[in-house]
Design an enzyme around this catalytic site. Structure first.
Site, PDB file in Angstrom:
ATOM      1  N   GLY A 265      -8.297  49.795  94.361  1.00  0.00           N
ATOM      2  CA  GLY A 265      -7.542  49.669  95.597  1.00  0.00           C
ATOM      3  C   GLY A 265      -6.204  50.387  95.505  1.00  0.00           C
ATOM      4  O   GLY A 265      -5.831  51.155  96.389  1.00  0.00           O
ATOM      5  N   ASN A 269       1.889  52.162  89.103  1.00  0.00           N
ATOM      6  CA  ASN A 269       2.697  53.061  88.275  1.00  0.00           C
ATOM      7  C   ASN A 269       4.191  52.907  88.595  1.00  0.00           C
ATOM      8  O   ASN A 269       4.570  52.832  89.762  1.00  0.00           O
ATOM      9  CB  ASN A 269       2.298  54.512  88.530  1.00  0.00           C
ATOM     10  CG  ASN A 269       0.806  54.682  88.582  1.00  0.00           C
ATOM     11  OD1 ASN A 269       0.118  54.410  87.619  1.00  0.00           O
ATOM     12  ND2 ASN A 269       0.289  55.093  89.734  1.00  0.00           N
ATOM     13  N   GLU A 302       1.081  45.373  94.339  1.00  0.00           N
ATOM     14  CA  GLU A 302       1.530  46.470  93.466  1.00  0.00           C
ATOM     15  C   GLU A 302       3.046  46.444  93.308  1.00  0.00           C
ATOM     16  O   GLU A 302       3.564  46.702  92.230  1.00  0.00           O
ATOM     17  CB  GLU A 302       1.055  47.832  94.001  1.00  0.00           C
ATOM     18  CG  GLU A 302      -0.448  47.955  94.255  1.00  0.00           C
ATOM     19  CD  GLU A 302      -1.346  47.503  93.110  1.00  0.00           C
ATOM     20  OE1 GLU A 302      -0.890  47.493  91.948  1.00  0.00           O
ATOM     21  OE2 GLU A 302      -2.509  47.148  93.373  1.00  0.00           O
ATOM     22  N   HIS A 305       4.089  43.808  90.783  1.00  0.00           N
ATOM     23  CA  HIS A 305       3.857  44.195  89.388  1.00  0.00           C
ATOM     24  C   HIS A 305       5.113  44.771  88.744  1.00  0.00           C
ATOM     25  O   HIS A 305       5.208  44.823  87.519  1.00  0.00           O
ATOM     26  CB  HIS A 305       2.755  45.257  89.309  1.00  0.00           C
ATOM     27  CG  HIS A 305       1.371  44.719  89.120  1.00  0.00           C
ATOM     28  ND1 HIS A 305       1.054  43.721  88.212  1.00  0.00           N
ATOM     29  CD2 HIS A 305       0.193  45.068  89.702  1.00  0.00           C
ATOM     30  CE1 HIS A 305      -0.256  43.485  88.253  1.00  0.00           C
ATOM     31  NE2 HIS A 305      -0.801  44.284  89.152  1.00  0.00           N
ATOM     32  N   GLU A 324      -2.330  40.443  85.882  1.00  0.00           N
ATOM     33  CA  GLU A 324      -3.138  40.435  87.108  1.00  0.00           C
ATOM     34  C   GLU A 324      -3.256  39.039  87.716  1.00  0.00           C
ATOM     35  O   GLU A 324      -3.111  38.865  88.926  1.00  0.00           O
ATOM     36  CB  GLU A 324      -4.519  41.043  86.855  1.00  0.00           C
ATOM     37  CG  GLU A 324      -4.481  42.535  86.500  1.00  0.00           C
ATOM     38  CD  GLU A 324      -3.819  43.411  87.560  1.00  0.00           C
ATOM     39  OE1 GLU A 324      -3.569  42.945  88.691  1.00  0.00           O
ATOM     40  OE2 GLU A 324      -3.520  44.591  87.244  1.00  0.00           O
TER      41      GLU A 324
HETATM   42  N1  BES Z   1      -3.576  47.456  88.070  1.00  0.00           N
HETATM   43  C1  BES Z   1      -4.527  47.358  89.117  1.00  0.00           C
HETATM   44  C2  BES Z   1      -5.271  48.623  89.402  1.00  0.00           C
HETATM   45  C3  BES Z   1      -6.269  49.040  88.355  1.00  0.00           C
HETATM   46  C4  BES Z   1      -7.252  48.209  87.959  1.00  0.00           C
HETATM   47  C5  BES Z   1      -6.249  50.274  87.831  1.00  0.00           C
HETATM   48  C6  BES Z   1      -8.170  48.624  87.024  1.00  0.00           C
HETATM   49  C7  BES Z   1      -7.158  50.672  86.890  1.00  0.00           C
HETATM   50  C8  BES Z   1      -8.125  49.859  86.481  1.00  0.00           C
HETATM   51  C9  BES Z   1      -3.860  46.955  90.424  1.00  0.00           C
HETATM   52  O1  BES Z   1      -2.662  46.284  90.289  1.00  0.00           O
HETATM   53  C10 BES Z   1      -4.800  46.006  91.101  1.00  0.00           C
HETATM   54  O2  BES Z   1      -5.006  44.954  90.591  1.00  0.00           O
HETATM   55  N2  BES Z   1      -5.380  46.417  92.230  1.00  0.00           N
HETATM   56  C11 BES Z   1      -6.380  45.686  92.928  1.00  0.00           C
HETATM   57  C12 BES Z   1      -5.884  45.149  94.232  1.00  0.00           C
HETATM   58  C13 BES Z   1      -5.098  43.890  94.152  1.00  0.00           C
HETATM   59  C14 BES Z   1      -4.599  43.473  95.507  1.00  0.00           C
HETATM   60  C15 BES Z   1      -5.844  42.746  93.521  1.00  0.00           C
HETATM   61  C16 BES Z   1      -7.490  46.655  93.213  1.00  0.00           C
HETATM   62  O3  BES Z   1      -7.287  47.845  93.008  1.00  0.00           O
HETATM   63  O4  BES Z   1      -8.562  46.224  93.605  1.00  0.00           O
HETATM   64 ZN    ZN Z   2      -2.825  44.265  89.817  1.00  0.00          ZN
END
Ligand code: BES
Ligand code: ZN
Length: 857
Positions: A265, A269, A302, A305, A324
């Site tokens: 999603g 960074n 994000e 984070h 997370e």
């Molecule tokens: N750090 C993650 C993105 C990520 C996850 C990058 C796995 C690479 C590998 C990001 O903070 C995240 O958790 N994104 C979620 C959405 C969130 C609202 C739970 C996503 O991308 O689904």
């Molecule tokens: Zn995340």
């Protein structure tokens, strides 16, 4: 990437690195097929590690051009190099390492590391993508200060970005060089680079200490009219984190970039978040209310984070839930504050009960802090995210809002700039609240969903009510004989007149006195613990709670339990909507003191996958038909109520993504759905709404109704019109794909095959794959599980096609097949055969290998 016997990484084998990296200087000479990355690292030996231990650098798919230590070029005998590692022996205690490698962004279809999306360059480094950019100790406990030089053709790349602040920008004969410097130490997984032809929407935010932060959202030029909402959501998030956690932003610039090809999603960074365009771009004509809410939640996630993940990061990837789980808890609290808290809770509990409980009951079950993995990308799971967030929420419940805040303050104070473990997080909560949470920590170590059996007994002579609770937890792979969990039990007693009391208890057996006759008990209010509750309640009692429980969550839960029982009765051929149920539902629809967003959920039948989680063995076809029967019964019995409700809410107004408007639209559209299920008049109204809607929420709702309730010809005509109207907008076309592939009526195997062959489909774009194959396998259960196994075959063909091209997406697609043991025998066998055929099909990526091999044990 490919390995016959992939190696397993164990938490118990963690050791610190041999060297720390004080500073990291990167130079990118960008060319689509031939990018040179020069790296300069200031290294310092870790005194805790043995003297003379070698420098170990990770690398993946890199072409090494040169390597030098303290200015001296090394020969091939000075280091050892294999597919995954560059090891340099005989290192001085302090050294400057210089390496040069070649990478090919244009050929990188994995969307991990440095790749091209459309005409732009972008990176994705979490969890282990940085090693696909340069040789580096690519592990989160190595934190370094980064400086990045980008050198590229100026005309094609008017925008060139990296983390931190822009230091220099110069032009020489059509070649532009920019330098970015990030003053905050960070692990390599938070590195980012973006370059390309983008436009920017700018805004600003004044922090609580009065600093001005420039906010910039970069998009392709055709999307500039879809940037307002995300920027507003960002400002709300920044304010909320100051007010709720006392956390202020720490750079003078915060950038977000929207990219079309992205595995996840979005990504946090440092100072330069990268977003899947589907999770950040919106305007009323193209985005539904659901999309607006997803954007608000992800932008917040994000951004949050920055403190929970970036300033305080993870020691190793077994601690993934530290950032997370906590950040999902934070974004959920934010969304609850911005919209309806009860509805957010219902949505999260639904996700737990469908996806996370299923994971916990399957072959990939693992604790919130796992013990081992083959491929870390496979561990971005419902358990790490959603159960991890539930565990943090229980801590919040146990400590109270104030106690929790004291704990988080101490956590940030103690560990700012460090890479830590879940143990440190709980430790800060313990110290700040003077409490021993040893027993609570089982939630992090034990996999599986606890089952709580509840019994109540009323003694009318003494006017006492006795409640007993017993818990057990099923075995999961590698874990048997589980210990009991610390459960915050929030409960309410509801007297016959609807009076509620609400308390929080911990012991397993207790007696309430002075309780009047016919008092109902409402257990685990607000889903106070992520457990399965077994508690017998009569239909009358459930109907009563649906109308009278003061805990909105348990009102909904009572209704779901009731509807599940109706679906079960329909499967036995014994369902009829009772007069009392009809009367109760009529009162609900007509009630005016209820948030329409909650009312919508009270009227919604549990989804097929929700029903599946409550049945054994799972019979997808039976569930589908039984559920349809209940839908029709409700639609027919309450047609005039739904029609009236629709008419009351179908008013002309300018679209705004506000809570009150979104709530009203959701109730309006569920009413239209039931109305259309009951009569041609309702279908006609859906047709009207489809043609005249001025926003995507109403248009998409109507399209869904026409596809699933209308005549085939009518459905096809609407789909064609919609395609003609929106073919220029890829994000809208994704929704168009999903409506079809996820439909029980349309989404047959043969039909889904035609979608895959459609010119708008694209195997390189994960959003398209999710919109077609994901929607088919996760939503159109009756077709995916069709008797001859053709649905499974379609999925396996897709997985094999993506196995090498995009292993992360291939492995994610596997999830529905991993549930094979729970289906009826015929389907179960076919699914198992398909998994075996994957294993036999030759060279598998680690990602696919891990999921398939664990599923077959
Ligand atoms: N750090 C993650 C993105 C990520 C996850 C990058 C796995 C690479 C590998 C990001 O903070 C995240 O958790 N994104 C979620 C959405 C969130 C609202 C739970 C996503 O991308 O689904
Ligand atoms: Zn995340």
């Amino acid at each position: 990437m490919l390995d016959a016997q992939p190696k397993t990484t164990q938490l118990s084998e963690y050791t610190e690195p041999n060297f720390w990296v004080e500073t990291t200087e990167l130079t990118f000479e960008l060319q689509p097929e031939n990018t040179i990355v020069s790296t300069r690292l200031q290294l310092k030996r870790n005194p805790k590690r043995p003297a003379n231990s070698p420098l170990e650098l990770d690398g993946d798919e890199l072409e090494l051009i040169s390597v030098a230590v303290n200015g001296k070029q090394l020969g091939v005998n000075d280091y050892s190099l294999d597919e995954e590692c560059l090891v340099i022996h005989n290192m001085p205690d302090e050294a400057v390492l210089e390496t040069k490698v070649r990478v090919n962004p244009a050929q990188n279809t994995t969307l991990d590391g440095l790749y091209r999306s459309g005409g732009m360059y972008c990176t994705q480094c979490e969890a282990q993508g940085f090693r696909r950019i340069t040789y580096y100790p690519d592990r989160p406990d190595v934190m370094s200060v980064f400086t990045t030089h980008i050198v590229a053709d100026a005309e094609g790349n008017p925008v060139m970005l990296s983390n931190g602040n822009l230091i220099t920008d110069s032009l020489d004969q059509g070649v532009r060089t920019v330098t970015w410097h990030d003053p905050h130490k960070k692990p390599s997984y938070l590195f980012a680079l973006v370059a390309g032809d983008l436009v920017v929407k700018e805004d600003s935010f004044t922090t609580m200490s009065g600093r001005e932060v420039a906010l910039k959202l970069y998009v392709e030029s055709q999307n500039i009219d879809k940037t307002d909402y995300a920027l507003d959501a960002l400002k709300r998030s920044m304010r909320w984190d100051e007010e709720t956690y006392g956390r202020e932003y720490d750079l003078d610039i915060f950038m977000i970039v929207a990219v079309d090809d992205f595995n996840m999603g979005a990504m946090e960074n440092k100072g330069l978040n990268v977003f899947n365009s589907s999770c950040v771009l919106a305007n009323p004509a193209t985005a539904t209310d659901a999309t607006y809410q997803r954007i608000e939640g992800i932008v917040a996630h994000e951004y949050f984070h920055n403190w929970t993940g970036n300033r305080v990061t993870c020691r190793d990837w077994f601690q993934l839930s530290l950032k997370e789980g906590f950040t999902v808890f934070r974004d959920a609290s934010f969304s609850a504050d911005m919209n309806s808290a009860v509805v957010k809770r219902i949505e999260d509990a639904t996700l737990m009960r469908t996806a996370q409980f299923a994971e916990d009951a399957g072959p990939m079950a693992h604790p919130v802090q796992p013990d081992s993995y083959i491929e870390i990308s496979n561990f971005y799971t419902m358990t790490i995210y959603e159960k991890g967030a539930e565990v943090v929420r229980m801590l919040h419940k146990i400590l109270g809002a104030e106690g929790f805040r004291k704990g988080s303050d101490l956590y940030f104070e103690r560990h700012d700039g460090q890479a830590v473990t879940i143990h440190e997080f709980v430790g800060a909560m313990e110290t700040a609240n003077n409490i021993d949470l040893t027993l609570f920590k089982r939630w992090y170590k034990q996999a599986g969903t606890p089952v709580v059996e509840a019994q109540t007994q009323y003694d009318s002579s003494k006017q006492t009510l006795t409640l007993s609770l017993r818990q057990h937890c099923p075995d999961t792979p590698g874990q048997t004989n589980k210990k009991p969990m610390w459960l915050p039990v929030q409960l309410g007693l509801i007297a016959e007149d609807g009076q509620n009391i609400n308390i929080q208890v911990e012991p397993a057996h207790f007696v309430f006195s002075n309780v009047p006759e016919n008092t109902r008990v409402s257990l685990f209010c607000d889903f106070s613990a992520p457990i399965k509750l077994e508690y017998e309640q009569s239909t009358d009692e459930l109907l009563f709670l649906l109308e009278h429980d003061s805990d909105g969550f348990n009102r909904w839960d009572a209704g779901q339990k009731l509807m599940l029982s109706w679906i079960e009765q329909a499967r036995q051929g014994q369902f009829e909507l009772s007069d009392s149920a009809k009367a109760g539902l009529t009162r609900l629809i007509n009630s005016t003191d209820l948030d329409p967003a909650l009312l919508t959920y009270l009227l919604k039948l549990p989804s097929e996958s929700y029903v599946a989680e409550f049945s054994a063995p799972i019979d997808p076809v039976g569930i589908h038909h039984a559920r349809e029967q209940v839908v029709n019964a409700l639609a027919n019995a309450l047609e005039s109520e739904f029609k009236a409700c629709y008419k009351r809410l179908n008013i002309q107004q300018d679209y705004a993504p506000t809570h009150s408007q979104m709530a009203a639209r959701s109730l309006k559209n569920i009413s239209l759905y039931y109305w259309a299920m009951a009569s041609a008049e309702g279908i006609n109204q859906a047709q009207q709404q489809f043609q005249h809607a001025d926003n995507m929420t109403d248009q998409m709702a109507a399209l869904n109704i026409l596809v699933n309730a209308g005549e085939k010809a009518q459905a096809q005509a609407a789909l064609n019109d919609f395609y003609q109207q929106w073919q220029h907008d890829s994000l809208v076309i994704n929704q168009w794909f999903t409506v079809q592939a996820g439909s029980a009526v349309l989404g047959t195997v043969a039909y889904v095959q035609t979608l895959i062959e459609h010119s708008a489909f694209d195997w390189r774009n994960p959003n398209k794959i999710r919109a077609v194959i994901g929607a088919f396998t996760n939503q159109s259960l009756v077709n995916f599980h069709q008797a001859d196994g053709a649905g499974y075959k379609l999925l396996v063909d897709a997985i094999l096609r993506l196995n090498k091209a995009n292993p992360q997406i291939a492995a994610r697609l596997l999830t529905p097949l991993t549930r094979w043991k729970r289906l009826l025998p015929q389907q179960s066998n076919l699914m198992k055969q398909q998994l075996e055929s994957i294993l036999k099909s030759g060279e598998l990526s680690k990602d696919v290998y891990e999921v398939v091999s664990k599923s077959l044990i």
